[in-house]
Design a protein around this motif. Structure first.
Motif, PDB file in Angstrom:
ATOM      1  N   VAL A  32      55.020 -61.887  94.098  1.00 44.74           N
ATOM      2  CA  VAL A  32      54.051 -60.958  93.519  1.00 44.74           C
ATOM      3  C   VAL A  32      52.675 -61.224  94.106  1.00 44.74           C
ATOM      4  CG1 VAL A  32      55.324 -60.885  91.337  1.00 44.74           C
ATOM      5  CG2 VAL A  32      53.386 -62.443  91.580  1.00 44.74           C
ATOM      6  N   ARG A  60      45.924 -60.623  90.986  1.00 36.49           N
ATOM      7  CA  ARG A  60      44.482 -60.452  91.161  1.00 36.49           C
ATOM      8  C   ARG A  60      43.732 -61.593  90.481  1.00 36.49           C
ATOM      9  NH1 ARG A  60      45.317 -57.230  95.278  1.00 36.49           N
ATOM     10  NH2 ARG A  60      46.631 -55.444  94.700  1.00 36.49           N
ATOM     11  N   SER A 105      42.250 -62.572  95.126  1.00 36.95           N
ATOM     12  CA  SER A 105      43.689 -62.330  94.957  1.00 36.95           C
ATOM     13  C   SER A 105      44.508 -63.269  95.836  1.00 36.95           C
ATOM     14  CB  SER A 105      44.035 -60.876  95.287  1.00 36.95           C
ATOM     15  OG  SER A 105      43.747 -60.599  96.648  1.00 36.95           O
ATOM     16  N   ARG A 163      48.963 -64.226  96.946  1.00 36.65           N
ATOM     17  CA  ARG A 163      50.386 -63.910  96.885  1.00 36.65           C
ATOM     18  C   ARG A 163      51.126 -65.184  96.461  1.00 36.65           C
ATOM     19  NH1 ARG A 163      53.015 -60.176 100.268  1.00 36.65           N
ATOM     20  NH2 ARG A 163      51.146 -60.256 101.596  1.00 36.65           N
ATOM     21  N   GLU A 165      50.979 -57.224  91.128  1.00 34.41           N
ATOM     22  CA  GLU A 165      51.811 -56.212  91.780  1.00 34.41           C
ATOM     23  C   GLU A 165      53.097 -56.876  92.257  1.00 34.41           C
ATOM     24  OE1 GLU A 165      51.858 -53.885  96.072  1.00 34.41           O
ATOM     25  OE2 GLU A 165      49.944 -54.571  95.225  1.00 34.41           O
ATOM     26  N   ARG A 194      61.492 -56.076  90.022  1.00 34.29           N
ATOM     27  CA  ARG A 194      60.882 -54.832  89.530  1.00 34.29           C
ATOM     28  C   ARG A 194      61.585 -54.352  88.254  1.00 34.29           C
ATOM     29  NH1 ARG A 194      60.893 -53.832  95.182  1.00 34.29           N
ATOM     30  NH2 ARG A 194      58.761 -53.780  96.027  1.00 34.29           N
TER      31      ARG A 194
END
Length: 319
Positions: free
Chosen positions: A241, A244, A266, A268, A291, A299
């Motif tokens: 993901v 942020r 941000s 990863r 995200e 998901r």
């Protein structure tokens, strides 16, 4: 121990005898040249041992008064290692703190003064393990592993259960707890047992031929079992993901996950868990927008958890 260190330890042992030692006599006893003896004596002096020189035709050496205890030959790094190891016993989970404290005091007495000062300067506090293992249990289980003998033991608090019969493979320490990895003869499969819950029965059983562990080593097997695997130290569900949040604020809390800084605000992250919902939950705790990069299972799990959160809010509103 290296040849040089072994020779100097032998030299110290000779000098411990209350007499003067001519240089050539020491050389003959150690089977080296007088020049080597002089070099070894100089090195011992650098380490802090008080060795006096005797003037005269033959020359010689003696250990200074007050050095009657047999000296131990440690370099600086070894002295630090001993101090750290013995003071870390409380966090190991083995119930030997008093013995470790006495051992450190004993070793300290036979160190040169320079090393004693280094050891005395190492003081720290740690978190005491919540589980305590009887050193006698550790000794008995380790002996059964080493000798490849069948081990019987009572396990847990239930006294009416029959003793477990196992072929012990290895003892592994992990995060303040101690485990036995063994082949359980009752279920014909590999099992892990905590040493703080075991009470070995003596004597041990017959010897056995070790079986092949379904992992490259015992530590890997234990780590794999803690993650729901058998042979590999990895989580069954691993997701990626973008969150942020500054990387510096995320890094201390991702455990064995990985992190890549994208910009100042941000990063990863790749994290694992027992389930896909568990992966989502580990990300949601950062209280920041994120995200999902993938995989698709992550998901879907995010949608499932979002539905549960929404339902929880609706239920509380209606009540």
């Amino acid at each position: 121990m290296s040849g040089s260190s072994s020779r100097m330890l032998a030299l110290l042992s000779l000098l411990q005898t209350p007499r003067d030692w001519p240089g050539h006599v020491l050389a003959e006893r150690l089977e080296v040249s007088p020049r080597t003896v002089r070099r070894d004596v100089d090195r011992l002096r650098e380490l802090g041992y008080r060795i006096g020189a005797i003037k005269g035709p033959d020359g010689g050496y003696r250990l200074a008064a007050g050095s009657e205890l047999p000296p131990l030959l440690f370099d600086d790094d070894q002295a630090v290692a001993i101090a750290v190891a013995l003071q870390s016993v409380a966090s190991s989970g083995i119930d030997i703190e008093e013995a470790a404290s006495r051992a450190l005091a004993t070793v300290r007495q036979v160190m040169p003064s320079r090393l004693r000062h280094r050891v005395d300067g190492i003081r720290f506090s740690g978190t005491e393990s919540t589980t305590r293992v009887d050193p006698a249990v550790l000794e008995a289980v380790s002996a059964a592993v080493r000798e490849k003998r069948m081990l019987r033991f009572d396990y847990g608090s239930s006294a009416d259960r029959p003793a477990r019969r196992t072929e012990p493979h290895a003892v592994v320490a992990r995060e303040g707890r101690w485990y036995l990895i063994a082949w359980d003869l009752e279920v014909d499969d590999w099992r892990t047992f905590r040493l703080d819950r075991m009470q070995p029965r003596i004597p041990t059983g017959p010897t056995f031929t070790p079986r092949e562990l379904p992992a490259k080593d015992a530590a890997t097997y234990l780590a794999a079992r803690s993650k729901g695997s058998v042979s590999e130290d990895r989580w069954p569900c691993v997701g990626e993901v973008i969150i942020r949040m500054p990387a510096r604020e995320v890094a201390p809390f991702i455990g064995d996950g990985t992190l890549e800084e994208l910009d100042e605000e941000s990063c990863r992250i790749t994290v694992g868990s027992w389930s896909w919902v568990g992966v989502v939950a580990s990300v949601a705790r950062f209280d920041a927008p994120f995200e999902v990069v993938g995989p698709e299972e992550l998901r879907e799990a995010t949608g499932v958890l979002a539905g549960r959160f929404a339902a929880a809010v609706d239920d509380s509103s209606s009540s």
